[in-house]
Design an enzyme around this catalytic site. Sequence first.
Site, PDB file in Angstrom:
ATOM      1  NE  ARG A 177       3.315   7.255   2.139  1.00 28.88           N
ATOM      2  CZ  ARG A 177       3.665   6.083   2.620  1.00 28.88           C
ATOM      3  NH1 ARG A 177       4.095   5.143   1.812  1.00 28.88           N
ATOM      4  NH2 ARG A 177       3.595   5.846   3.904  1.00 28.88           N
ATOM      5  N   PRO A 235       0.792  -1.216   0.000  1.00 27.49           N
ATOM      6  CG  PRO A 235      -0.142  -1.086   2.132  1.00 27.49           C
ATOM      7  CD  PRO A 235       0.565  -2.026   1.212  1.00 27.49           C
ATOM      8  CG  ASN A 236      -0.370   4.325   1.179  1.00 30.17           C
ATOM      9  OD1 ASN A 236      -1.345   4.772   0.588  1.00 30.17           O
ATOM     10  ND2 ASN A 236      -0.432   3.846   2.403  1.00 30.17           N
ATOM     11  CB  ALA A 272       1.129   0.328   6.457  1.00 27.72           C
ATOM     12  CG  HIS A 332      10.945  -2.003   5.075  1.00 26.73           C
ATOM     13  ND1 HIS A 332       9.578  -1.940   4.943  1.00 26.73           N
ATOM     14  CD2 HIS A 332      11.224  -3.156   5.718  1.00 26.73           C
ATOM     15  CE1 HIS A 332       9.048  -3.006   5.504  1.00 26.73           C
ATOM     16  NE2 HIS A 332      10.023  -3.773   5.973  1.00 26.73           N
ATOM     17  NE  ARG A 372       9.451   6.374   8.629  1.00 27.94           N
ATOM     18  CZ  ARG A 372       8.533   6.102   7.719  1.00 27.94           C
ATOM     19  NH1 ARG A 372       8.715   5.121   6.860  1.00 27.94           N
ATOM     20  NH2 ARG A 372       7.428   6.806   7.659  1.00 27.94           N
ATOM     21  CD  GLU A 416      10.287  -7.215   6.449  1.00 26.73           C
ATOM     22  OE1 GLU A 416       9.991  -6.179   7.070  1.00 26.73           O
ATOM     23  OE2 GLU A 416      10.405  -8.333   7.004  1.00 26.73           O
ATOM     24  CE1 TYR A 447       8.493   5.170   2.817  1.00 26.24           C
ATOM     25  CE2 TYR A 447       7.170   7.153   3.039  1.00 26.24           C
ATOM     26  CZ  TYR A 447       7.528   5.892   3.473  1.00 26.24           C
ATOM     27  OH  TYR A 447       6.912   5.362   4.577  1.00 26.24           O
ATOM     28  CG  ASN A 487       8.367  -1.723   0.570  1.00 30.66           C
ATOM     29  OD1 ASN A 487       7.661  -1.734   1.570  1.00 30.66           O
ATOM     30  ND2 ASN A 487       9.099  -0.677   0.224  1.00 30.66           N
TER      31      ASN A 487
END
Length: 146
Positions: free
Chosen positions: A18, A10-11, A76, A99, A106, A97, A23, A73
């Site tokens: 964004r 998502p996103n 969330a 990111h 964060r 995985e 990012y 990735n």
Amino acid sequence: MKKILILNGPNLNLLGKREPGIYGARGFEDYYEELRARYAEKVELDYFQSNIEGELINKIHEVGFSWDGIVLNAGAYTHTSIALQDAIRGVKTPVVEVHISNVHQREEFRHHSMISCACVGVICGFGLDSYRLGIEALLNLPASTL
């Protein structure tokens, strides 16, 4: 030739727009074309993005028994989805995985991943280059890991 799927959650369709301070200002599609060119001799790359958890699970099921790797990735969903963890555990294809940001620098809720325990490894904090590092990790996995 190896087959690797890059799977974005998502996103991540908003990369380049964004929160560019976190990012970056570059869209994923441009970077993906660079990856395809870089690995044209070694890897057949495919890319899928969805904001819907079930579609990500369906894609893992679709490629999870015949492809050589998935660079995931989960956005969330990383921090919430036992369903994604179960999907990864349910297939034979190794998953890395990734990111873009260093999630450990964060918010506290981003420090825990529900999917890491089902993946062969985790890469975070190297911007879009995290995807390249994920591909390299999959290409260099020992046969006993597969």
